[in-house]
Design an enzyme around this catalytic site. Structure first.
Site, mmCIF file in Angstrom:
data_model
loop_
_atom_site.group_PDB
_atom_site.id
_atom_site.type_symbol
_atom_site.label_atom_id
_atom_site.label_comp_id
_atom_site.label_asym_id
_atom_site.label_seq_id
_atom_site.Cartn_x
_atom_site.Cartn_y
_atom_site.Cartn_z
ATOM 1 N N CYS A 142 6.964 -6.779 7.409
ATOM 2 C CA CYS A 142 8.144 -6.209 8.083
ATOM 3 C C CYS A 142 8.650 -7.200 9.101
ATOM 4 O O CYS A 142 7.866 -7.849 9.802
ATOM 5 C CB CYS A 142 7.776 -4.895 8.765
ATOM 6 S SG CYS A 142 9.195 -4.101 9.559
ATOM 7 N N CYS A 153 3.462 8.495 0.889
ATOM 8 C CA CYS A 153 4.010 7.574 1.874
ATOM 9 C C CYS A 153 4.223 6.239 1.165
ATOM 10 O O CYS A 153 3.260 5.626 0.699
ATOM 11 C CB CYS A 153 2.987 7.471 3.006
ATOM 12 S SG CYS A 153 3.366 6.263 4.242
ATOM 13 N N SER A 170 11.613 6.393 14.880
ATOM 14 C CA SER A 170 10.447 6.003 15.667
ATOM 15 C C SER A 170 10.919 5.726 17.090
ATOM 16 O O SER A 170 11.456 4.662 17.384
ATOM 17 C CB SER A 170 9.808 4.742 15.064
ATOM 18 O OG SER A 170 9.223 5.070 13.827
ATOM 19 N N LEU A 171 10.753 6.716 17.936
ATOM 20 C CA LEU A 171 11.287 6.628 19.301
ATOM 21 C C LEU A 171 10.267 5.938 20.212
ATOM 22 O O LEU A 171 10.557 4.902 20.798
ATOM 23 C CB LEU A 171 11.592 8.049 19.771
ATOM 24 C CG LEU A 171 12.296 8.225 21.095
ATOM 25 C CD1 LEU A 171 13.645 7.572 21.090
ATOM 26 C CD2 LEU A 171 12.444 9.734 21.396
ATOM 27 N N HIS A 172 9.119 6.565 20.345
ATOM 28 C CA HIS A 172 7.940 5.968 20.979
ATOM 29 C C HIS A 172 8.026 5.722 22.483
ATOM 30 O O HIS A 172 7.019 5.400 23.119
ATOM 31 C CB HIS A 172 7.538 4.646 20.304
ATOM 32 C CG HIS A 172 7.252 4.753 18.839
ATOM 33 N ND1 HIS A 172 7.043 5.948 18.210
ATOM 34 C CD2 HIS A 172 7.143 3.799 17.873
ATOM 35 C CE1 HIS A 172 6.821 5.727 16.910
ATOM 36 N NE2 HIS A 172 6.883 4.438 16.681
ATOM 37 N N GLU A 209 0.823 -1.204 0.000
ATOM 38 C CA GLU A 209 0.000 0.000 0.000
ATOM 39 C C GLU A 209 0.860 1.258 0.000
ATOM 40 O O GLU A 209 1.972 1.262 0.510
ATOM 41 C CB GLU A 209 -0.895 0.001 1.240
ATOM 42 C CG GLU A 209 -2.001 -1.020 1.111
ATOM 43 C CD GLU A 209 -2.843 -1.143 2.361
ATOM 44 O OE1 GLU A 209 -4.036 -1.393 2.236
ATOM 45 O OE2 GLU A 209 -2.295 -0.994 3.466
ATOM 46 N N SER A 223 11.936 6.825 7.519
ATOM 47 C CA SER A 223 11.601 6.586 8.927
ATOM 48 C C SER A 223 12.112 5.209 9.328
ATOM 49 O O SER A 223 11.919 4.229 8.613
ATOM 50 C CB SER A 223 10.076 6.649 9.095
ATOM 51 O OG SER A 223 9.711 6.293 10.409
ATOM 52 N N CYS A 225 6.860 -4.845 15.452
ATOM 53 C CA CYS A 225 6.480 -3.937 16.536
ATOM 54 C C CYS A 225 5.058 -4.256 16.997
ATOM 55 O O CYS A 225 4.196 -4.565 16.173
ATOM 56 C CB CYS A 225 6.593 -2.487 16.078
ATOM 57 S SG CYS A 225 8.269 -2.092 15.551
ATOM 58 N N ASN A 241 -3.207 4.599 16.235
ATOM 59 C CA ASN A 241 -4.350 4.273 15.377
ATOM 60 C C ASN A 241 -4.737 2.819 15.593
ATOM 61 O O ASN A 241 -3.978 1.933 15.219
ATOM 62 C CB ASN A 241 -3.981 4.419 13.892
ATOM 63 C CG ASN A 241 -3.693 5.848 13.520
ATOM 64 O OD1 ASN A 241 -4.386 6.759 13.949
ATOM 65 N ND2 ASN A 241 -2.652 6.045 12.732
ATOM 66 N N CYS A 260 -1.060 6.097 9.062
ATOM 67 C CA CYS A 260 0.200 5.391 9.303
ATOM 68 C C CYS A 260 -0.010 4.225 10.253
ATOM 69 O O CYS A 260 -0.750 4.323 11.207
ATOM 70 C CB CYS A 260 1.202 6.320 9.959
ATOM 71 S SG CYS A 260 1.866 7.473 8.810
ATOM 72 N N GLY A 300 6.999 -1.741 6.019
ATOM 73 C CA GLY A 300 8.394 -2.147 5.970
ATOM 74 C C GLY A 300 9.352 -1.216 6.671
ATOM 75 O O GLY A 300 9.026 -0.068 6.977
ATOM 76 N N GLU A 301 10.534 -1.737 6.972
ATOM 77 C CA GLU A 301 11.605 -0.968 7.598
ATOM 78 C C GLU A 301 12.599 -0.621 6.478
ATOM 79 O O GLU A 301 13.347 -1.480 6.006
ATOM 80 C CB GLU A 301 12.262 -1.818 8.699
ATOM 81 C CG GLU A 301 13.601 -1.325 9.212
ATOM 82 C CD GLU A 301 13.607 0.125 9.695
ATOM 83 O OE1 GLU A 301 12.775 0.493 10.529
ATOM 84 O OE2 GLU A 301 14.453 0.897 9.215
ATOM 85 N N CYS A 355 1.885 -2.338 15.529
ATOM 86 C CA CYS A 355 1.881 -2.049 14.089
ATOM 87 C C CYS A 355 1.184 -3.158 13.305
ATOM 88 O O CYS A 355 1.538 -4.332 13.416
ATOM 89 C CB CYS A 355 3.318 -1.874 13.617
ATOM 90 S SG CYS A 355 3.463 -1.704 11.831
HETATM 91 N N1 SAH Z 1 9.410 0.917 9.693
HETATM 92 C C1 SAH Z 1 9.564 2.316 9.786
HETATM 93 C C2 SAH Z 1 8.672 3.082 8.842
HETATM 94 C C3 SAH Z 1 7.267 2.602 8.672
HETATM 95 S S1 SAH Z 1 6.182 2.791 10.013
HETATM 96 C C4 SAH Z 1 9.378 2.778 11.203
HETATM 97 O O1 SAH Z 1 8.924 2.000 12.033
HETATM 98 O O2 SAH Z 1 9.715 3.915 11.476
HETATM 99 C C5 SAH Z 1 5.807 4.534 9.936
HETATM 100 C C6 SAH Z 1 5.362 5.134 11.275
HETATM 101 O O3 SAH Z 1 4.052 4.654 11.634
HETATM 102 C C7 SAH Z 1 6.292 4.745 12.405
HETATM 103 O O4 SAH Z 1 6.605 5.851 13.222
HETATM 104 C C8 SAH Z 1 5.467 3.738 13.131
HETATM 105 O O5 SAH Z 1 5.884 3.625 14.449
HETATM 106 C C9 SAH Z 1 4.069 4.312 12.990
HETATM 107 N N2 SAH Z 1 3.010 3.360 13.305
HETATM 108 C C10 SAH Z 1 2.997 2.029 13.126
HETATM 109 N N3 SAH Z 1 1.841 1.482 13.586
HETATM 110 C C11 SAH Z 1 1.095 2.516 14.062
HETATM 111 C C12 SAH Z 1 -0.214 2.603 14.639
HETATM 112 N N4 SAH Z 1 -0.972 1.530 14.820
HETATM 113 N N5 SAH Z 1 -0.655 3.824 14.991
HETATM 114 C C13 SAH Z 1 0.097 4.926 14.772
HETATM 115 N N6 SAH Z 1 1.328 4.911 14.228
HETATM 116 C C14 SAH Z 1 1.828 3.714 13.886
HETATM 117 FE FE1 SF4 Z 2 8.087 -2.520 10.799
HETATM 118 FE FE2 SF4 Z 2 7.901 0.111 11.253
HETATM 119 FE FE3 SF4 Z 2 5.781 -1.530 11.634
HETATM 120 FE FE4 SF4 Z 2 7.849 -1.647 13.297
HETATM 121 S S1 SF4 Z 2 6.485 0.121 12.984
HETATM 122 S S2 SF4 Z 2 6.790 -3.425 12.387
HETATM 123 S S3 SF4 Z 2 9.570 -1.255 11.924
HETATM 124 S S4 SF4 Z 2 6.779 -1.078 9.700
#
Ligand code: SAH
Ligand code: SF4
Length: 343
Positions: free
Chosen positions: A109, A102, A217-219, A89, A194, A113, A293, A336, A162-163, A116
């Protein structure tokens, strides 16, 4: 047959040279296919030999648009079908009458996480450069047909599935094609990658494409929470990633974006906001707060808007520019982290 869209400008020049053809055709071809975005073969001013060399050796197939969802706020989500039937997508995110795109870099991936949707499917495979470029060209083509007054895509963010730093070669090649002067000529500073903090990829970023912007992506502000959210934090812990990024040679105008996913009752307290402020103050940093989300089957809750606003206000005290990422395209599950193409 190899895809034409896997060739950087210098790859193309090299191939033409190796085959005894004029390298000047490389500019014509890049201009035709990338600047003008034609999908038909380029015949203008190109020698017969070159035309047949290209026709015999390269295909121009692009990922096919399988479905398009248009949200009320003009966000557009594309589901692309790749040549092997797998799907990825991409999302067009509107601002004024222009767009950011995007892009996905992998099918699924490997990082898994916990918050995600993409992560739940594991890594199926890497995309190649043509499949990354193809998402851009496909979305551009769609805009040209459906919203002809709004054709411009100004920014590229690798924040889809994906990463990106875990598929470095293809992402680097795609960036080289995006920025090639003879083709799309997109400014390198308009591209952002990212990452979840994959240090081997950051090392390559530093040596090979330092002009591309970084978002981390610190979080979380401590390893305990970050380990729960981002499993590779066990291998590349927070402190190591932050130190690594602090040592990067940024250009004068470059900032690092720190993304902070806000999850109700997990990392959204005032104390967390203050720790985040302490951690990032004085750095060349922007913060993007992303309220979680939810997706089908997810275990976390989205915090209230007031909570997110309060979190942002505290970061303001530390003089760090902070944005709350408004969730665009909610009604089509295009925001996202909601990208999942598992069957
Ligand atoms: N893999 C990379 C880039 C893709 S994810 C990364 O993790 O940075 C892009 C962004 O969406 C990241 O900051 C990720 O943490 C965030 N993301 C993933 N799942 C999410 C969710 N359910 N709600 C909000 N943001 C999310
Ligand atoms: Fe992969 Fe980014 Fe999703 Fe983590 S947040 S599983 S690194 S796409």
């Amino acid at each position: 047959m190899e895809s034409f869209y896997n060739l950087s400008f210098s790859d193309l020049e090299g191939q033409l040279k190796k085959n005894g053809l004029k390298t000047t055709a490389a500019s014509l071809l890049f201009n035709w296919h990338y600047k003008k975005k034609n999908i038909s073969p380029c015949v203008n001013n190109v020698s017969k030999d070159t035309i047949s060399y290209i026709a015999d050796n390269y295909n121009f197939e692009l990922p096919k648009i399988h479905t398009v969802h248009e949200a009320e706020d003009r966000t557009v989500k594309f589901l692309f079908e790749l040549s092997d039937g797998r799907r990825v997508e991409s999302v067009l995110i509107p601002f004024h009458n222009k767009y950011s795109i995007c892009l996905s870099s992998q099918v699924g991936c490997a990082m898994k996480c916990s918050f995600c949707f993409t992560g739940t499917q594991g890594l199926k495979r890497n995309l190649d450069a043509s499949e990354i470029i193809g998402q851009f060209l496909g979305a551009n083509q769609w805009l040209r047909t459906n919203r002809p007054d709004e054709e411009r895509i100004l920014n590229i963010v690798f924040m889809g599935q994906g990463e990106p730093l875990h598929n470095f070669d293809a992402v680097k090649k795609a960036c080289e094609i995006f920025i090639a002067q003879e083709g799309m000529s997109i400014g390198i500073q308009k591209i952002t990658i990212s990452t979840s903090g994959y240090i081997p990829g950051l090392q390559r970023w530093k040596n090979e494409i330092p002009g591309v912007n970084l978002a981390l992506s610190l979080h979380a502000v401590d390893d305990e929470i970050r380990n729960e959210l981002i499993p590779i934090n066990r291998k590349y812990p927070l402190r190591e990633v932050l130190d690594y990024i602090d040592d990067l040679p940024l250009s004068k105008k470059q900032f690092v974006t720190y993304e902070y996913l806000l999850i109700a009752d997990l990392n959204d307290s005032e104390a967390h906001a203050r720790e985040l402020g302490e951690l990032l103050k004085g750095k060349r940093a922007y913060i993007n707060i992303i309220p979680f989300n939810p997706f089908p089957g997810s275990n976390y809750q989205r915090p209230s808007d007031e909570k997110a606003d309060g979190f942002k206000r505290i970061l303001g005290e530390y003089k760090i520019p902070t944005l709350i990422r408004k969730t665009k395209g909610d009604d089509v599950l295009a925001a996202c982290g909601q990208l999942n193409t598992a069957d």
